[in-house]
Design a protein around this motif. Structure first.
Motif, PDB file in Angstrom:
ATOM      1  N   CYS A  26       0.837  -1.207   0.000  1.00  0.00           N
ATOM      2  CA  CYS A  26       0.000   0.000   0.000  1.00  0.00           C
ATOM      3  C   CYS A  26       0.867   1.250   0.000  1.00  0.00           C
ATOM      4  O   CYS A  26       0.580   2.217  -0.706  1.00  0.00           O
ATOM      5  CB  CYS A  26      -0.930   0.017   1.204  1.00  0.00           C
ATOM      6  N   ASN A  27       1.939   1.221   0.795  1.00  0.00           N
ATOM      7  CA  ASN A  27       2.831   2.371   0.864  1.00  0.00           C
ATOM      8  C   ASN A  27       3.486   2.626  -0.489  1.00  0.00           C
ATOM      9  O   ASN A  27       3.547   3.765  -0.958  1.00  0.00           O
ATOM     10  CB  ASN A  27       3.892   2.141   1.946  1.00  0.00           C
ATOM     11  N   CYS A  63       0.961   4.113  -2.852  1.00  0.00           N
ATOM     12  CA  CYS A  63       0.704   5.525  -2.535  1.00  0.00           C
ATOM     13  C   CYS A  63       1.850   6.406  -3.009  1.00  0.00           C
ATOM     14  O   CYS A  63       1.626   7.491  -3.548  1.00  0.00           O
ATOM     15  CB  CYS A  63       0.490   5.709  -1.038  1.00  0.00           C
ATOM     16  N   HIS A  94       1.649   6.733  -6.737  1.00  0.00           N
ATOM     17  CA  HIS A  94       0.551   7.631  -7.088  1.00  0.00           C
ATOM     18  C   HIS A  94       0.947   9.089  -6.845  1.00  0.00           C
ATOM     19  O   HIS A  94       0.698   9.963  -7.673  1.00  0.00           O
ATOM     20  CB  HIS A  94      -0.694   7.267  -6.278  1.00  0.00           C
TER      21      HIS A  94
END
Length: 142
Positions: A73-74, A77, A80
């Protein structure tokens, strides 16, 4: 994590921006001990967490304790955020180019100089007035 709802304190702070266009109210708050670092170099702190249920496209999103998932997830992110930064940089660059083009256009607007040997020709020969075109005096009459 196996913690019952009876262990939560009331939360007064809703979240905005988690679910697009909606205000989200947490189920409550809980204080949990968190360990930072490694076994050789660590520090333990008690942090307050807002406990939530978030609906995703396939039901309730569950937050687990997987380091691998948190890392993925990190990374997602960060990627992104980097893509957004590139988009913003490109938008800024394009804006600068557009402003430069407008400045250039304004700089040369009104600086038109007619060629030598010109004559005025009325726009409408039947009703002569002050509206005329400048054309080369050396053009063939045809």
């Amino acid at each position: 994590m196996g913690i019952g709802l009876d262990k939560l304190r009331h939360s007064k702070s809703p979240f905005h921006g988690i679910a697009p266009g909606k205000r989200v109210q947490p189920l409550g708050q809980i204080d949990l001990p968190i360990c930072f670092g490694t076994a050789a170099n660590f520090r333990k702190e008690v942090l307050t967490f807002e406990v939530m249920k978030m609906l995703g496209p396939k039901g309730v999103i569950t937050v687990g304790s997987s380091f691998e998932h948190a890392y993925e997830c990190n990374i997602e992110c960060v990627e992104h955020a980097e893509a957004l930064a590139l988009d913003e940089a490109l938008a800024t660059q394009l804006q600068g180019m557009a402003e430069e083009a407008m400045d250039s256009k304004q700089r040369y607007a009104g600086n038109f100089e007619s060629a030598e040997d010109t004559k005025d020709v009325p726009l409408d020969p039947k009703t002569p007035n002050d509206k005329a075109l400048k054309i080369s005096a050396t053009l063939d009459s045809k």
